[in-house]
Write a protein that holds these residues in place. Structure first.
Motif, PDB file in Angstrom:
ATOM      1  N   ARG A  23      71.578 -41.992  90.234  1.00  0.00           N
ATOM      2  CA  ARG A  23      72.135 -41.257  89.092  1.00  0.00           C
ATOM      3  C   ARG A  23      73.662 -41.316  89.089  1.00  0.00           C
ATOM      4  NH1 ARG A  23      73.862 -36.194  87.363  1.00  0.00           N
ATOM      5  NH2 ARG A  23      73.056 -35.618  85.287  1.00  0.00           N
ATOM      6  N   ARG A  24      74.267 -41.120  90.269  1.00  0.00           N
ATOM      7  CA  ARG A  24      75.731 -41.193  90.355  1.00  0.00           C
ATOM      8  C   ARG A  24      76.230 -42.591  90.005  1.00  0.00           C
ATOM      9  NH1 ARG A  24      74.855 -37.886  94.932  1.00  0.00           N
ATOM     10  NH2 ARG A  24      74.952 -39.700  96.329  1.00  0.00           N
ATOM     11  N   ALA A  26      74.756 -44.729  87.975  1.00  0.00           N
ATOM     12  CA  ALA A  26      74.641 -44.905  86.530  1.00  0.00           C
ATOM     13  C   ALA A  26      75.732 -44.155  85.783  1.00  0.00           C
ATOM     14  CB  ALA A  26      73.258 -44.446  86.062  1.00  0.00           C
ATOM     15  N   LEU A  27      76.066 -42.954  86.250  1.00  0.00           N
ATOM     16  CA  LEU A  27      77.129 -42.190  85.594  1.00  0.00           C
ATOM     17  C   LEU A  27      78.482 -42.856  85.785  1.00  0.00           C
ATOM     18  CD1 LEU A  27      76.063 -38.544  86.523  1.00  0.00           C
ATOM     19  CD2 LEU A  27      76.060 -39.569  84.239  1.00  0.00           C
ATOM     20  N   ARG A  30      78.561 -45.738  83.581  1.00  0.00           N
ATOM     21  CA  ARG A  30      78.143 -45.372  82.219  1.00  0.00           C
ATOM     22  C   ARG A  30      76.921 -46.149  81.752  1.00  0.00           C
ATOM     23  NH1 ARG A  30      80.999 -42.278  79.173  1.00  0.00           N
ATOM     24  NH2 ARG A  30      80.413 -43.331  77.261  1.00  0.00           N
ATOM     25  N   LEU A  32      73.969 -45.392  80.499  1.00  0.00           N
ATOM     26  CA  LEU A  32      73.329 -44.211  79.916  1.00  0.00           C
ATOM     27  C   LEU A  32      72.432 -44.604  78.756  1.00  0.00           C
ATOM     28  CD1 LEU A  32      76.528 -41.963  79.766  1.00  0.00           C
ATOM     29  CD2 LEU A  32      74.899 -42.155  81.657  1.00  0.00           C
ATOM     30  N   THR A  45      71.776 -39.902  78.899  1.00  0.00           N
ATOM     31  CA  THR A  45      71.171 -39.662  80.211  1.00  0.00           C
ATOM     32  C   THR A  45      71.174 -40.936  81.049  1.00  0.00           C
ATOM     33  OG1 THR A  45      69.709 -38.027  79.193  1.00  0.00           O
ATOM     34  CG2 THR A  45      69.084 -38.831  81.374  1.00  0.00           C
ATOM     35  N   PRO A  46      71.542 -40.839  82.336  1.00  0.00           N
ATOM     36  CA  PRO A  46      71.483 -42.011  83.217  1.00  0.00           C
ATOM     37  C   PRO A  46      70.086 -42.615  83.229  1.00  0.00           C
ATOM     38  CG  PRO A  46      72.585 -40.194  84.303  1.00  0.00           C
ATOM     39  CD  PRO A  46      71.990 -39.639  83.036  1.00  0.00           C
ATOM     40  N   ARG A  47      69.986 -43.947  83.362  1.00  0.00           N
ATOM     41  CA  ARG A  47      68.672 -44.567  83.222  1.00  0.00           C
ATOM     42  C   ARG A  47      68.405 -45.649  84.275  1.00  0.00           C
ATOM     43  NH1 ARG A  47      69.554 -48.094  77.692  1.00  0.00           N
ATOM     44  NH2 ARG A  47      71.460 -49.177  78.307  1.00  0.00           N
ATOM     45  N   ILE A 220      67.543 -37.888  84.936  1.00  0.00           N
ATOM     46  CA  ILE A 220      67.668 -39.336  85.009  1.00  0.00           C
ATOM     47  C   ILE A 220      66.391 -39.971  84.472  1.00  0.00           C
ATOM     48  CG2 ILE A 220      66.784 -39.406  87.378  1.00  0.00           C
ATOM     49  CD1 ILE A 220      68.641 -41.803  87.892  1.00  0.00           C
TER      50      ILE A 220
END
Length: 405
Positions: A23-24, A26-27, A30, A32, A45-47, A220
């Motif tokens: 998740r970190r 993906a954030l 970016r 998302l 939302t992170p994917r 996520i």
């Protein structure tokens, strides 16, 4: 059985530990899921949860190869072919999550990975019905590729709500694991260790670990890096176990028990398969491409009918559990008992579903960009601005006209 439970636990634990890191990641970059008119989530939302799920599955498989009980399983190529295929298609899905590949490129990658797996032992060589055998090794490879790619995209289609795909595949995978294990018991096999059971144990554990973060409201999404891996794993397990049944040792009608290895993998993903067919046909009838993205999926229709996010997911889980339970029961229970029991439970489930979901109409505009304020499962849905993808030019969201494949 304890060995399989250990593999499930390992896959679940590793997935849970690595999902926050995914998740970190993906954030940070970016990666998302954007807000489109057809979506139901309210913030980008992170994917890339599929990275953690694949890592959990791979860890369980690699450590499982060191367990003496499973030595015979790992002495054959198919399990290793499945592991390599899962890693490869996770990489393909990750690239798609980041860059958003066109559907033809993604399909070509799926076919290539499925072909390499088929050439390394994951082949549908024979059907158990009347001893039917595929005519040639080339045809066997082609059929295997078709099965794997179809199921990959069917699972990808159902990944539209928080926890839906992970829950459906966890239920289906657990059912297929039970089927594979019971098959060795009923047929009095020399060993209870099977490739399909090992694959399903790892997959179920990964799904359970991911659901901790993915059930509504999800922090996520699994993305294509997860959905395509799950489809590949369930398809591979079905292919591997097909043809290993001796119908004369099973209960019930010989024809039913003969085709059960073919039916059960389809039962596991019956919801995404039905959704795939109905959605594609509906788009064609309306003059659209069958791969055009829109809000015509089964879960979209249930949401539009007024059902809450969690309720839709739970009812689809319940129907999946019923269908899978019927499929597994056919292995050891006479057909007429399964039919009667399944019908009774299905009727009860229909009544419960009707009672819980009276079919209220969802106010127009709720849950989409610019929609009115509403509350869904205690969470306020509000209007929001246009999402800008970090790797794409500004303007209208280019995914509006993208493909699902």
């Amino acid at each position: 059985m304890r060995t399989y439970l250990l593999l499930m636990f390992l896959a679940a634990a590793v997935t849970m530990l690595l999902t926050p890191a995914a998740r970190r990641f993906a954030l940070t970059f970016r990666v998302l899921t954007p807000l489109r008119e057809r979506d139901v989530h309210t913030v980008p939302t992170p994917r890339m949860g599929g990275l953690a799920m694949t890592a959990g599955f791979a860890t369980a498989i690699i450590l499982g190869s060191q367990i003496p009980f499973l030595h015979e399983v790992f002495s054959n190529r198919p399990v290793w072919a499945v592991l390599c295929g899962a890693l490869a298609i996770c990489l393909l899905g990750t690239i798609d999550d980041i860059l958003e590949l066109d559907w033809m490129t993604k399909l070509a990658g799926q076919v290539l990975i499925a072909a390499l797996m088929a050439m390394n032992g994951v082949q549908l060589i024979s059907f158990p019905l009347f001893g039917l055998t595929i005519g040639s090794s080339r045809l066997s490879i082609l059929v295997s590729i078709l099965v794997i790619v179809t199921i990959i995209n069917a699972v990808n289609f159902v990944d539209g709500l928080d926890g839906l795909a992970a829950g459906v595949l966890a239920i289906g995978g657990a059912s297929f694991f039970t089927y594979s294990y019971l098959l060795t018991v009923v047929m009095d096999s020399a060993s209870y260790a099977t490739s399909a059971a090992v694959i399903m144990a790892g997959m179920v554990g990964a799904c359970i670990g991911f659901l901790w973060f993915n059930f509504h409201p999800a922090s996520i999404f699994m993305g294509d890096s997860g959905a395509m891996v799950l489809g590949l794993l369930i398809a591979s397990a079905g292919i591997i176990v097909t043809g290993q049944v001796r119908p004369n040792l099973l209960e019930g009608d010989p024809i039913i028990t003969s085709v059960l290895p073919l039916l059960l993998p389809l039962v596991v993903i019956v919801i995404p398969l039905v959704d795939l067919v109905i959605t594609a046909v509906g788009r064609i009838l309306h003059g659209k491409s069958p791969t055009t993205a829109d809000r015509t999926h089964l879960h979209d229709r249930l949401l539009d009918a007024g059902h809450s996010h969690r309720s839709v997911v739970l009812v689809l889980w319940a129907w999946t559990l019923l269908l899978c339970a019927v499929g597994v029961a056919l292995l050891v229970v006479p057909l007429h008992i399964v039919a009667i029991s399944g019908t009774i439970v299905a009727l009860l489930l229909v009544l419960v579903t009707a009672q819980l979901f009276p079919g209220m109409k969802r106010p127009k505009g709720i849950g989409v960009p610019g929609g009115r304020t509403a509350v869904d499962d205690g969470i306020k849905v509000i209007s929001r601005g246009q999402y800008v993808h970090p790797f794409r030019p500004t303007g209208k969201d280019h995914r509006e006209d993208s493909q699902d494949t």
